[in-house]
Design a protein around this motif. Structure first.
Motif, PDB file in Angstrom:
ATOM      1  N   HIS A  55      -8.537   4.938  46.888  1.00  0.00           N
ATOM      2  CA  HIS A  55      -8.936   5.936  47.702  1.00  0.00           C
ATOM      3  C   HIS A  55     -10.379   6.470  47.194  1.00  0.00           C
ATOM      4  O   HIS A  55     -10.928   5.732  46.475  1.00  0.00           O
ATOM      5  CB  HIS A  55      -7.992   7.351  47.331  1.00  0.00           C
ATOM      6  N   ALA A  56     -11.287   7.017  48.365  1.00  0.00           N
ATOM      7  CA  ALA A  56     -12.609   7.292  48.200  1.00  0.00           C
ATOM      8  C   ALA A  56     -13.171   7.813  46.848  1.00  0.00           C
ATOM      9  O   ALA A  56     -14.059   7.410  46.404  1.00  0.00           O
ATOM     10  CB  ALA A  56     -13.032   8.061  49.142  1.00  0.00           C
ATOM     11  N   GLU A  57     -12.290   8.851  45.962  1.00  0.00           N
ATOM     12  CA  GLU A  57     -12.734   9.281  44.918  1.00  0.00           C
ATOM     13  C   GLU A  57     -12.374   8.500  43.712  1.00  0.00           C
ATOM     14  O   GLU A  57     -12.720   8.757  42.607  1.00  0.00           O
ATOM     15  CB  GLU A  57     -12.204  10.623  44.879  1.00  0.00           C
ATOM     16  N   GLY A  58     -11.573   7.473  43.855  1.00  0.00           N
ATOM     17  CA  GLY A  58     -10.810   6.687  42.804  1.00  0.00           C
ATOM     18  C   GLY A  58     -11.931   5.731  42.158  1.00  0.00           C
ATOM     19  O   GLY A  58     -12.768   5.149  42.851  1.00  0.00           O
ATOM     20  N   ASP A  59     -11.462   5.249  41.185  1.00  0.00           N
ATOM     21  CA  ASP A  59     -12.415   4.253  40.305  1.00  0.00           C
ATOM     22  C   ASP A  59     -11.903   2.931  40.085  1.00  0.00           C
ATOM     23  O   ASP A  59     -12.240   1.998  39.630  1.00  0.00           O
ATOM     24  CB  ASP A  59     -12.830   4.729  38.924  1.00  0.00           C
ATOM     25  N   ALA A  60     -10.455   2.817  40.875  1.00  0.00           N
ATOM     26  CA  ALA A  60      -9.760   1.553  40.705  1.00  0.00           C
ATOM     27  C   ALA A  60      -9.659   1.038  41.908  1.00  0.00           C
ATOM     28  O   ALA A  60      -8.248   0.915  42.575  1.00  0.00           O
ATOM     29  CB  ALA A  60      -8.575   1.847  39.947  1.00  0.00           C
ATOM     30  N   CYS A  61     -10.454   0.907  42.601  1.00  0.00           N
ATOM     31  CA  CYS A  61     -10.359   0.283  44.199  1.00  0.00           C
ATOM     32  C   CYS A  61     -10.543  -1.447  44.048  1.00  0.00           C
ATOM     33  O   CYS A  61     -11.412  -1.995  43.493  1.00  0.00           O
ATOM     34  CB  CYS A  61     -11.625   0.748  44.971  1.00  0.00           C
ATOM     35  N   VAL A  62      -9.440  -1.872  44.785  1.00  0.00           N
ATOM     36  CA  VAL A  62      -9.725  -3.383  44.804  1.00  0.00           C
ATOM     37  C   VAL A  62      -9.606  -3.809  46.257  1.00  0.00           C
ATOM     38  O   VAL A  62      -8.932  -2.963  47.151  1.00  0.00           O
ATOM     39  CB  VAL A  62      -8.515  -4.167  44.075  1.00  0.00           C
ATOM     40  N   GLU A  63     -10.021  -4.789  46.751  1.00  0.00           N
ATOM     41  CA  GLU A  63      -9.825  -5.191  48.319  1.00  0.00           C
ATOM     42  C   GLU A  63      -9.351  -6.792  48.184  1.00  0.00           C
ATOM     43  O   GLU A  63      -9.629  -7.359  47.166  1.00  0.00           O
ATOM     44  CB  GLU A  63     -11.114  -5.435  48.926  1.00  0.00           C
ATOM     45  N   LEU A  64      -8.294  -7.064  48.831  1.00  0.00           N
ATOM     46  CA  LEU A  64      -7.438  -8.342  49.171  1.00  0.00           C
ATOM     47  C   LEU A  64      -8.054  -8.858  50.351  1.00  0.00           C
ATOM     48  O   LEU A  64      -8.042  -8.469  51.527  1.00  0.00           O
ATOM     49  CB  LEU A  64      -5.813  -8.036  49.005  1.00  0.00           C
ATOM     50  N   ALA A  65      -8.020 -10.257  50.502  1.00  0.00           N
ATOM     51  CA  ALA A  65      -8.071 -11.251  51.354  1.00  0.00           C
ATOM     52  C   ALA A  65      -7.328 -12.554  51.535  1.00  0.00           C
ATOM     53  O   ALA A  65      -7.375 -13.183  50.198  1.00  0.00           O
ATOM     54  CB  ALA A  65      -9.532 -11.475  51.745  1.00  0.00           C
TER      55      ALA A  65
END
Length: 61
Positions: free
Chosen positions: A15-25
């Protein structure tokens, strides 16, 4: 591997405020993983079978 034309998806747990953001492809034979806050940074490639195991483990948390 050229990742300039892949479609990145953000994790549903990010989420926008989180510090554990990942993206997958999805890429041929693997899943690419990157930090969504630093898309120009490093990318980890995980084989399909290992990505499946990792996905099940994360979902069980």
């Amino acid at each position: 591997m050229d990742l300039s034309n892949v479609t990145w998806r953000k994790s549903k747990r990010s989420h926008a405020e989180g510090d554990a953001c990942v993206e997958l492809a999805a890429v041929p034979g693997a899943v690419a993983v990157r930090d969504s806050k630093n898309p120009e940074g490093g990318v980890v490639l995980i084989g399909c079978e290992a990505a499946s195991v990792l996905s099940r483990a994360v979902k069980s948390l």
